[in-house]
Write a protein that holds these residues in place. Structure first.
Motif, PDB file in Angstrom:
ATOM      1  N   UNK A 127       0.836  -1.198   0.000  1.00 38.76           N
ATOM      2  CA  UNK A 127       0.000   0.000   0.000  1.00 38.76           C
ATOM      3  C   UNK A 127       0.877   1.257   0.000  1.00 38.76           C
ATOM      4  N   UNK A 128       0.514   2.159  -0.912  1.00 36.90           N
ATOM      5  CA  UNK A 128       1.127   3.486  -0.962  1.00 36.90           C
ATOM      6  C   UNK A 128       0.013   4.490  -0.702  1.00 36.90           C
ATOM      7  N   UNK A 129       0.191   5.354   0.273  1.00 37.87           N
ATOM      8  CA  UNK A 129      -0.853   6.330   0.558  1.00 37.87           C
ATOM      9  C   UNK A 129      -0.232   7.697   0.843  1.00 37.87           C
ATOM     10  N   UNK A 130      -1.101   8.716   0.913  1.00 35.17           N
ATOM     11  CA  UNK A 130      -0.609  10.088   1.011  1.00 35.17           C
ATOM     12  C   UNK A 130      -1.309  10.865   2.129  1.00 35.17           C
ATOM     13  N   UNK A 131      -0.517  11.683   2.771  1.00 35.40           N
ATOM     14  CA  UNK A 131      -1.038  12.631   3.752  1.00 35.40           C
ATOM     15  C   UNK A 131      -1.432  13.890   2.988  1.00 35.40           C
ATOM     16  N   UNK A 132      -2.664  14.377   3.144  1.00 35.89           N
ATOM     17  CA  UNK A 132      -3.085  15.556   2.372  1.00 35.89           C
ATOM     18  C   UNK A 132      -2.357  16.828   2.783  1.00 35.89           C
ATOM     19  N   UNK A 133      -2.531  17.864   1.977  1.00 41.29           N
ATOM     20  CA  UNK A 133      -1.907  19.155   2.286  1.00 41.29           C
ATOM     21  C   UNK A 133      -2.294  19.589   3.695  1.00 41.29           C
ATOM     22  N   UNK A 134      -1.281  19.948   4.473  1.00 40.76           N
ATOM     23  CA  UNK A 134      -1.503  20.306   5.875  1.00 40.76           C
ATOM     24  C   UNK A 134      -1.708  21.815   5.984  1.00 40.76           C
ATOM     25  N   UNK A 135      -2.953  22.214   5.946  1.00 33.54           N
ATOM     26  CA  UNK A 135      -3.304  23.635   5.946  1.00 33.54           C
ATOM     27  C   UNK A 135      -2.710  24.366   7.146  1.00 33.54           C
ATOM     28  N   UNK A 136      -2.720  23.721   8.312  1.00 30.01           N
ATOM     29  CA  UNK A 136      -2.231  24.366   9.526  1.00 30.01           C
ATOM     30  C   UNK A 136      -0.754  24.087   9.793  1.00 30.01           C
ATOM     31  N   UNK A 137      -0.111  23.333   8.865  1.00 28.15           N
ATOM     32  CA  UNK A 137       1.319  23.065   8.936  1.00 28.15           C
ATOM     33  C   UNK A 137       1.746  22.628  10.342  1.00 28.15           C
ATOM     34  N   UNK A 138       1.060  21.616  10.808  1.00 29.41           N
ATOM     35  CA  UNK A 138       1.284  21.119  12.162  1.00 29.41           C
ATOM     36  C   UNK A 138       1.579  19.622  12.102  1.00 29.41           C
ATOM     37  N   UNK A 162       1.345  17.356  14.278  1.00 29.40           N
ATOM     38  CA  UNK A 162       0.343  16.516  14.943  1.00 29.40           C
ATOM     39  C   UNK A 162      -0.800  16.166  13.996  1.00 29.40           C
ATOM     40  N   UNK A 163      -1.087  17.051  13.041  1.00 27.62           N
ATOM     41  CA  UNK A 163      -2.123  16.768  12.042  1.00 27.62           C
ATOM     42  C   UNK A 163      -1.648  15.670  11.102  1.00 27.62           C
ATOM     43  N   UNK A 164      -0.364  15.687  10.749  1.00 29.85           N
ATOM     44  CA  UNK A 164       0.204  14.633   9.897  1.00 29.85           C
ATOM     45  C   UNK A 164       0.091  13.275  10.594  1.00 29.85           C
ATOM     46  N   UNK A 205      -2.437   7.887  11.311  1.00 31.44           N
ATOM     47  CA  UNK A 205      -3.154   6.933  12.161  1.00 31.44           C
ATOM     48  C   UNK A 205      -4.525   6.580  11.589  1.00 31.44           C
ATOM     49  N   UNK A 206      -5.212   7.570  11.031  1.00 29.12           N
ATOM     50  CA  UNK A 206      -6.516   7.308  10.416  1.00 29.12           C
ATOM     51  C   UNK A 206      -6.366   6.395   9.195  1.00 29.12           C
ATOM     52  N   UNK A 207      -5.301   6.608   8.430  1.00 24.77           N
ATOM     53  CA  UNK A 207      -5.077   5.811   7.224  1.00 24.77           C
ATOM     54  C   UNK A 207      -4.839   4.342   7.549  1.00 24.77           C
ATOM     55  N   UNK A 208      -3.953   4.053   8.498  1.00 27.75           N
ATOM     56  CA  UNK A 208      -3.676   2.648   8.795  1.00 27.75           C
ATOM     57  C   UNK A 208      -4.894   1.954   9.411  1.00 27.75           C
ATOM     58  N   UNK A 209      -5.716   2.729  10.107  1.00 28.11           N
ATOM     59  CA  UNK A 209      -6.936   2.156  10.676  1.00 28.11           C
ATOM     60  C   UNK A 209      -7.923   1.800   9.568  1.00 28.11           C
ATOM     61  N   UNK A 210      -8.134   2.712   8.622  1.00 28.08           N
ATOM     62  CA  UNK A 210      -9.058   2.454   7.514  1.00 28.08           C
ATOM     63  C   UNK A 210      -8.544   1.337   6.611  1.00 28.08           C
ATOM     64  N   UNK A 211      -7.244   1.278   6.438  1.00 30.44           N
ATOM     65  CA  UNK A 211      -6.644   0.286   5.546  1.00 30.44           C
ATOM     66  C   UNK A 211      -6.491  -1.088   6.193  1.00 30.44           C
ATOM     67  N   UNK A 212      -6.712  -1.184   7.491  1.00 33.51           N
ATOM     68  CA  UNK A 212      -6.569  -2.450   8.225  1.00 33.51           C
ATOM     69  C   UNK A 212      -5.162  -3.027   8.096  1.00 33.51           C
ATOM     70  N   UNK A 213      -4.162  -2.175   8.165  1.00 34.20           N
ATOM     71  CA  UNK A 213      -2.777  -2.629   8.053  1.00 34.20           C
ATOM     72  C   UNK A 213      -1.931  -1.990   9.151  1.00 34.20           C
ATOM     73  N   UNK A 214      -0.758  -2.566   9.349  1.00 35.64           N
ATOM     74  CA  UNK A 214       0.185  -2.017  10.324  1.00 35.64           C
ATOM     75  C   UNK A 214       1.457  -1.521   9.640  1.00 35.64           C
ATOM     76  N   UNK A 218      11.690  14.197  11.591  1.00 38.00           N
ATOM     77  CA  UNK A 218      11.719  13.305  12.753  1.00 38.00           C
ATOM     78  C   UNK A 218      10.551  12.319  12.697  1.00 38.00           C
ATOM     79  N   UNK A 219       9.388  12.803  12.297  1.00 42.85           N
ATOM     80  CA  UNK A 219       8.197  11.962  12.149  1.00 42.85           C
ATOM     81  C   UNK A 219       8.447  10.858  11.123  1.00 42.85           C
ATOM     82  N   UNK A 220       8.982  11.219   9.954  1.00 38.87           N
ATOM     83  CA  UNK A 220       9.244  10.251   8.885  1.00 38.87           C
ATOM     84  C   UNK A 220      10.251   9.196   9.331  1.00 38.87           C
TER      85      UNK A 220
END
Length: 198
Positions: A76-87, A89-91, A96-105, A125-127
């Motif tokens: 699976x290849x997925x993308x984090x959308x444009x971060x309007x608030x450039x934060x 924690x939003x990324x 977390x929402x993506x892996x939950x919806x995708x049922x993968x770890x 650091x997050x990456x």
């Protein structure tokens, strides 16, 4: 056997799964039943890699439902959308929402949909944390312009548009350098959102 190996070289885009998308548009895969049937048939034919995004309607959810019980190794290849608030924690929230919806770890490739978001404080650091914890294999950018091709050791995958009408980016020396130095390049929109089939 050759056909199976050939299919595994392709990544199926899923922007039309769970939403109306593209130049020619499509509603057939908007319903869950049709989407799941399509994805599972693709898996049977050994198309085992899927490109999706948090912003692709119900795409992640339908893919997650479809692959839940398969014994085949799905990438699976997925993308984090444009971060309007450039934060950052939003990324993390989107991830977390993506892996939950995708049922993968584990995600094969995680992209930022907007290249400038790489400059957000804490993004590197997050990456690296996700890679070090073996939660993703690669982290990168989905780009549209040659100027966005990175020269950064922490970006190891990029996604670029390319088709018979648009090859300037995929033929650029900067992209060749990124690939030569070990970066992975995925080419998207090769059928111009379906237009070439018409």
């Amino acid at each position: 056997m050759k056909a199976i190996q050939k299919n595994q070289k392709y990544i199926l885009g899923s922007a039309q799964i769970g939403q109306d998308y593209g130049i020619v548009g499509s509603t057939q895969l908007n319903s869950k039943n049709n989407a799941v049937e399509f994805i599972q048939e693709a898996i049977k034919k050994n198309f085992l890699s899927f490109d999706t995004a948090s912003s692709y309607g119900n795409s992640e959810k339908y893919i997650g439902h479809s692959i839940k019980n398969t014994k085949k190794k799905i990438k699976i290849y997925t993308k984090i959308p444009k971060l309007t608030y450039r934060n950052i924690s939003i990324a993390e929230k989107y991830y977390n929402e993506s892996i939950k919806k995708l049922n993968i770890k584990f995600i094969e490739g995680l992209f930022l949909h907007h290249p400038m978001d790489w400059e957000i404080k804490g993004m590197r650091k997050f990456a690296n944390r996700l890679k070090n914890k073996n939660l993703i294999r690669r982290f990168g950018l989905s780009i549209y312009d040659k100027m966005d091709i990175p020269n950064d050791k922490d970006i190891d995958i990029i996604q670029v548009p390319g088709n018979i009408f648009n090859q300037s980016l995929i033929k650029s020396s900067k992209l060749a350098k990124f690939h030569k130095e070990g970066g992975t390049v995925l080419i998207r929109s090769i059928f111009l959102q379906g237009l070439l089939f018409f």
